[in-house]
Design an enzyme around this catalytic site. Structure first.
Site, mmCIF file in Angstrom:
data_model
loop_
_atom_site.group_PDB
_atom_site.id
_atom_site.type_symbol
_atom_site.label_atom_id
_atom_site.label_comp_id
_atom_site.label_asym_id
_atom_site.label_seq_id
_atom_site.Cartn_x
_atom_site.Cartn_y
_atom_site.Cartn_z
ATOM 1 N N ASP A 170 6.078 1.728 6.405
ATOM 2 C CA ASP A 170 4.766 1.100 6.310
ATOM 3 C C ASP A 170 3.909 1.945 5.384
ATOM 4 O O ASP A 170 3.291 2.906 5.828
ATOM 5 C CB ASP A 170 4.152 1.002 7.704
ATOM 6 C CG ASP A 170 2.788 0.350 7.734
ATOM 7 O OD1 ASP A 170 2.393 -0.247 6.730
ATOM 8 O OD2 ASP A 170 2.104 0.447 8.774
ATOM 9 N N HIS B 23 0.827 -1.207 0.000
ATOM 10 C CA HIS B 23 0.000 0.000 0.000
ATOM 11 C C HIS B 23 0.863 1.260 0.000
ATOM 12 O O HIS B 23 1.957 1.283 0.561
ATOM 13 C CB HIS B 23 -0.995 0.011 1.170
ATOM 14 C CG HIS B 23 -0.399 0.077 2.540
ATOM 15 N ND1 HIS B 23 -0.107 1.266 3.184
ATOM 16 C CD2 HIS B 23 -0.072 -0.892 3.422
ATOM 17 C CE1 HIS B 23 0.361 1.016 4.391
ATOM 18 N NE2 HIS B 23 0.409 -0.286 4.566
ATOM 19 N N HIS C 208 4.326 3.796 12.369
ATOM 20 C CA HIS C 208 3.314 4.800 12.716
ATOM 21 C C HIS C 208 3.799 5.878 13.685
ATOM 22 O O HIS C 208 2.982 6.568 14.283
ATOM 23 C CB HIS C 208 2.046 4.149 13.298
ATOM 24 C CG HIS C 208 1.304 3.291 12.333
ATOM 25 N ND1 HIS C 208 0.027 2.831 12.583
ATOM 26 C CD2 HIS C 208 1.656 2.790 11.122
ATOM 27 C CE1 HIS C 208 -0.378 2.089 11.572
ATOM 28 N NE2 HIS C 208 0.606 2.053 10.670
ATOM 29 N N ASP D 280 3.953 -6.237 3.657
ATOM 30 C CA ASP D 280 3.480 -5.185 4.559
ATOM 31 C C ASP D 280 3.748 -5.542 6.021
ATOM 32 O O ASP D 280 3.113 -5.009 6.919
ATOM 33 C CB ASP D 280 1.972 -4.969 4.327
ATOM 34 C CG ASP D 280 1.417 -3.759 5.054
ATOM 35 O OD1 ASP D 280 2.200 -2.849 5.385
ATOM 36 O OD2 ASP D 280 0.194 -3.723 5.296
ATOM 37 N N ASP E 52 -0.238 4.479 0.986
ATOM 38 C CA ASP E 52 -0.536 5.518 1.974
ATOM 39 C C ASP E 52 0.230 5.292 3.264
ATOM 40 O O ASP E 52 0.711 4.192 3.545
ATOM 41 C CB ASP E 52 -2.040 5.568 2.272
ATOM 42 C CG ASP E 52 -2.566 4.301 2.928
ATOM 43 O OD1 ASP E 52 -2.209 3.197 2.467
ATOM 44 O OD2 ASP E 52 -3.340 4.403 3.898
ATOM 45 N N GLU F 195 -4.967 1.864 2.788
ATOM 46 C CA GLU F 195 -4.913 0.685 3.664
ATOM 47 C C GLU F 195 -4.958 1.099 5.122
ATOM 48 O O GLU F 195 -5.588 0.424 5.954
ATOM 49 C CB GLU F 195 -3.641 -0.121 3.375
ATOM 50 C CG GLU F 195 -3.583 -1.483 4.072
ATOM 51 C CD GLU F 195 -2.931 -1.445 5.448
ATOM 52 O OE1 GLU F 195 -2.937 -2.485 6.130
ATOM 53 O OE2 GLU F 195 -2.416 -0.374 5.859
ATOM 54 N N GLU F 196 -4.298 2.198 5.450
ATOM 55 C CA GLU F 196 -4.182 2.607 6.844
ATOM 56 C C GLU F 196 -5.504 3.086 7.447
ATOM 57 O O GLU F 196 -5.637 3.157 8.665
ATOM 58 C CB GLU F 196 -3.133 3.722 6.983
ATOM 59 C CG GLU F 196 -1.712 3.291 6.658
ATOM 60 C CD GLU F 196 -1.112 2.323 7.667
ATOM 61 O OE1 GLU F 196 -1.818 1.977 8.641
ATOM 62 O OE2 GLU F 196 0.030 1.913 7.486
#
Length: 414
Positions: free
Chosen positions: A148, A85, A387, A205, A87, A182-183
């Protein structure tokens, strides 16, 4: 950051993380932020440059491509897909990311930002010590890094480039997919499984080198809107209902230890992800998780019973609750196709990577894709501390993941 030539995957990663692709929760549109298409457009250009086929970006920002089969032998091989992903998480800013490289890490504290006294320390993150002697990519402490999942994007791109530059390597048809959002739980909303054309796929991922995951949470989101009665404090007796205090009371009704801070492995939780409001109106956003479907359903039931109790106490309609499932444990869909796990394990072992098969305490696009007809376990990228400002990734791990993707493809040709 020093001007230096790095391997293809690292050059790509350093380029991609400087493109802001932060997704936005609670948006109807996909992608939730138009800026995600900036990276998508770049990937389309780069895929065409390296010679990939059927390259396209759809209206929602999904990127698809193909590496045609080079098989000369008449043996049946599955069409494999690799997905990542684009994003980054809204948990922390992904704007103006300033990656830097710590060469030959010496095992001590890493000062990310001297002015703000932001330090990445093995005291706080003991696993950092295991990267002594490796080269680490870190942030300046004011943003997340974006490994990520831009690490996964870069690793898939480098794998694709290598295969297209070496047509003498026999392999079946390989499909590539890059997703938005995705997030915020919407990465599979508009994924064209049929058009993608893969029989099986892997999301790239995961985290530390060696991670291989096919068990995820069952997941739901719970949104509460609490309606209070705002009365002047001087004359509020018997009349005021403070929505903020009702919110606090609701939280107190949930089991104390069913909390991410106290759970691990297969233990589920309630997680208060957002609270905002006034005496008049307060909003609470929860995520509800469990690996076991029966326990998952009981958690949702308890959540709603707590709402019911407070509505009886303070009056009907005091709390409006919406609980919505977001994804399910992919295990059920992977078990009939355990070659996906066994072949990935074999590929890791051939490269000297120790497989780490653990339940995912989260989710990936592969959760929903597996239920959409594309069995799709998750493999590592090499990233750590996702994150947040302390995110980092090992250059050696990323380079090894590229080799791992190539080796998985090789195993399927045998």
């Amino acid at each position: 950051m020093e001007k230096q030539k790095y391997s293809d995957v690292i050059e790509r990663f350093l380029r991609y993380v400087q493109i802001d692709t932060e997704s936005v929760p609670d948006m109807e549109s996909v992608p939730s932020s138009g800026k995600q298409k900036n990276l998508a457009s770049l990937l389309v250009e780069e895929l065409k440059e390296i010679g990939a086929s059927s390259v396209q970006m759809d209206a929602h920002g999904y990127v698809y491509a193909e590496i045609p089969s080079t098989m000369k032998r008449r043996i049946a091989v599955p069409v494999l897909g690799f997905i990542a992903h684009m994003d980054t998480a809204p948990a922390m800013s992904g704007k103006n990311v300033k990656p830097s490289i710590i060469s030959n890490y010496n095992g001590t504290d890493i000062v990310l930002n001297k002015e703000q006294n932001i330090v990445l320390s093995p005291v706080d993150f003991p696993e950092l010590s295991s990267y002594k002697g490796q080269d680490l990519i870190v942030t300046d402490g004011t943003t997340l890094l974006g490994a990520d999942d831009k690490a996964g994007v870069a690793e898939i791109m480098s794998m694709a480039k290598y295969l297209l530059e070496h047509p003498e390597i026999e392999h079946g048809t390989i499909k590539i997919g890059f997703t938005p959002d995705e997030e915020v739980g919407r990465g599979a909303d508009f994924f064209d499984v049929k058009g993608f054309g893969a029989e099986f796929a892997y999301t790239v991922d995961g985290g530390a080198l060696g991670e291989l995951e096919y068990e995820t949470f069952h997941a739901a989101g719970g949104k509460l809107t609490i309606h209070g009665k705002s009365i002047h404090p001087g004359s509020a007796k018997g009349q005021m209902i403070n929505a903020i205090l009702v919110a606090m009371e609701f939280q107190s009704l949930l089991p104390t230890f069913d909390n991410p801070a106290y759970t691990e492995k297969y233990e589920g939780f309630y997680h208060l992800d957002l609270i905002k409001g006034t005496v008049d109106t307060t909003i609470m956003d929860y995520i509800i998780r469990d690996h076991d479907m029966q326990k998952f359903e009981k958690k949702k039931e308890f959540f709603l019973k707590a709402v019911e109790f407070l509505n009886e106490k303070y009056g009907k309609g005091t709390i409006e609750a919406v609980v919505k499932d977001t994804y399910y444990n992919m295990k059920e869909k992977i078990l009939p196709h355990m070659h996906l796990i066994e072949n990935a394990k074999l590929a890791m072992e051939r490269l000297g990577i120790t497989p780490i098969i653990t339940p995912v305490r989260g989710g990936t696009d592969g959760c929903r894709l597996s239920y959409m007809g594309l069995p799709c376990p998750n493999i590592c990228t090499g990233g750590m501390n996702y994150h947040g400002r302390y995110e980092y990734i090992s250059i050696q791990s990323m380079e090894k993941v590229v080799r791992l993707l190539l080796e998985i493809i090789s195993v399927y040709q045998e």
